[in-house]
Motif scaffolding. Structure first.
Motif, PDB file in Angstrom:
ATOM      1  N   PRO A 141       0.784  -1.103   0.134  1.00 56.81           N
ATOM      2  CA  PRO A 141      -0.025  -0.056  -0.107  1.00 56.81           C
ATOM      3  C   PRO A 141       0.777   1.591   0.029  1.00 56.81           C
ATOM      4  CG  PRO A 141      -0.037  -0.888   2.156  1.00 56.81           C
ATOM      5  CD  PRO A 141       0.979  -1.890   1.291  1.00 56.81           C
ATOM      6  N   SER A 142       0.467   2.405  -0.646  1.00 58.23           N
ATOM      7  CA  SER A 142       0.933   3.593  -0.635  1.00 58.23           C
ATOM      8  C   SER A 142       0.086   4.558  -0.811  1.00 58.23           C
ATOM      9  CB  SER A 142       2.116   3.505  -1.873  1.00 58.23           C
ATOM     10  OG  SER A 142       1.439   3.382  -3.218  1.00 58.23           O
ATOM     11  N   GLN A 143       0.756   5.880  -0.651  1.00 55.28           N
ATOM     12  CA  GLN A 143      -0.205   7.211  -0.683  1.00 55.28           C
ATOM     13  C   GLN A 143       0.711   8.294  -1.403  1.00 55.28           C
ATOM     14  OE1 GLN A 143      -1.732   7.912   3.061  1.00 55.28           O
ATOM     15  NE2 GLN A 143      -0.215   9.092   3.473  1.00 55.28           N
ATOM     16  N   VAL A 144       0.364   9.414  -1.979  1.00 52.97           N
ATOM     17  CA  VAL A 144       0.859  10.397  -2.530  1.00 52.97           C
ATOM     18  C   VAL A 144       0.960  11.659  -1.476  1.00 52.97           C
ATOM     19  CG1 VAL A 144       0.989  12.003  -4.423  1.00 52.97           C
ATOM     20  CG2 VAL A 144       0.462   9.781  -5.017  1.00 52.97           C
ATOM     21  N   ASN A 145       1.998  12.007  -1.212  1.00 53.79           N
ATOM     22  CA  ASN A 145       2.037  13.285  -0.251  1.00 53.79           C
ATOM     23  C   ASN A 145       1.650  14.606  -1.118  1.00 53.79           C
ATOM     24  OD1 ASN A 145       3.406  15.944   0.790  1.00 53.79           O
ATOM     25  ND2 ASN A 145       4.436  14.642   2.081  1.00 53.79           N
TER      26      ASN A 145
END
Length: 74
Positions: A10-14
């Motif tokens: 899983p990941s997310q964009v800052n």
């Protein structure tokens, strides 16, 4: 050769700097790599800590097993 279809989860964009961050200690990394000659291919991945959020400077480098060209190593 330049890989395509890069992904980590899983990941997310800052929202502030536009960089993608892994949000797990056990992420799944993937990329599409090909060899113009159709030979077996490997992908190499590197993870580094964000110095703004970590009190250490470390990195992890891992290499996938060899796969037939055009398959997605994990």
């Amino acid at each position: 050769m330049v890989p395509s279809s890069l992904a980590n989860a899983p990941s997310q964009v800052n929202a502030y700097n536009g960089k993608r961050y892994v949000t797990s200690l056990t992420p799944t990394l993937s990329a599409k790599v090909t060899d113009p000659h159709g030979s077996g291919t490997r992908a190499q991945f590197e993870l580094t800590a964000d110095p703004g959020y970590a009190d250490t400077t470390y990195s992890y480098t891992g290499t996938s097993s060899s796969v037939s060209s055009a398959r997605r190593p994990r």
